[in-house]
Design a protein around this motif. Structure first.
Motif, PDB file in Angstrom:
ATOM      1  N   LEU A   1      13.512  69.032  83.986  1.00  7.17           N
ATOM      2  CA  LEU A   1      14.121  68.286  82.896  1.00  7.17           C
ATOM      3  C   LEU A   1      15.026  69.277  82.179  1.00  7.17           C
ATOM      4  O   LEU A   1      14.574  70.346  81.761  1.00  7.17           O
ATOM      5  CB  LEU A   1      13.070  67.745  81.924  1.00  7.17           C
ATOM      6  CG  LEU A   1      12.114  66.696  82.472  1.00  7.17           C
ATOM      7  CD1 LEU A   1      11.121  66.293  81.387  1.00  7.17           C
ATOM      8  CD2 LEU A   1      12.862  65.481  82.984  1.00  7.17           C
TER       9      LEU A   1
ATOM     10  N   VAL B   1       8.280  65.150  89.311  1.00  2.15           N
ATOM     11  CA  VAL B   1       9.039  63.918  89.146  1.00  2.15           C
ATOM     12  C   VAL B   1       8.498  62.883  90.119  1.00  2.15           C
ATOM     13  O   VAL B   1       8.394  63.146  91.317  1.00  2.15           O
ATOM     14  CB  VAL B   1      10.543  64.162  89.408  1.00  2.15           C
ATOM     15  CG1 VAL B   1      11.333  62.877  89.234  1.00  2.15           C
ATOM     16  CG2 VAL B   1      11.071  65.242  88.483  1.00  2.15           C
TER      17      VAL B   1
ATOM     18  N   GLU C   1      17.083  64.422  84.151  1.00  5.01           N
ATOM     19  CA  GLU C   1      16.036  64.685  85.143  1.00  5.01           C
ATOM     20  C   GLU C   1      16.711  65.022  86.471  1.00  5.01           C
ATOM     21  O   GLU C   1      17.535  64.263  86.962  1.00  5.01           O
ATOM     22  CB  GLU C   1      15.191  63.417  85.290  1.00  5.01           C
ATOM     23  CG  GLU C   1      14.081  63.512  86.292  1.00  5.01           C
ATOM     24  CD  GLU C   1      13.326  62.192  86.385  1.00  5.01           C
ATOM     25  OE1 GLU C   1      13.455  61.533  87.440  1.00  5.01           O
ATOM     26  OE2 GLU C   1      12.636  61.823  85.419  1.00  5.01           O
TER      27      GLU C   1
END
Length: 68
Positions: free
Chosen positions: A60, A47, A10
């Motif tokens: 991602l 996020v 991430e």
């Protein structure tokens, strides 16, 4: 039949948001390539941040490599 393993990383450009830099992404891709990982997919996501409600734009990054 070949067997693979996957890794998802991430990435976001800081706690307060901001755009993902190409330089940062390139560094992550090259570091993982050195360990035998191959890029499988990049997915844009929101996020969740630690500050405030909402989130920040991020990605991602999914890598794949044969199990060894």
């Amino acid at each position: 039949m070949a067997s693979y393993e996957y890794k998802v990383v991430e990435l976001r450009e800081g706690l307060m948001g901001g755009k993902m830099s190409g330089t940062k992404l390139e560094k992550v891709l090259n570091e993982h390539a050195d360990q035998g990982w191959q890029l499988k997919a990049i997915t844009g996501v929101e996020v969740k941040g630690r500050i405030g409600p909402g989130g920040v734009d991020g990605v991602l990054v999914t890598f794949e490599r044969p199990r060894g």
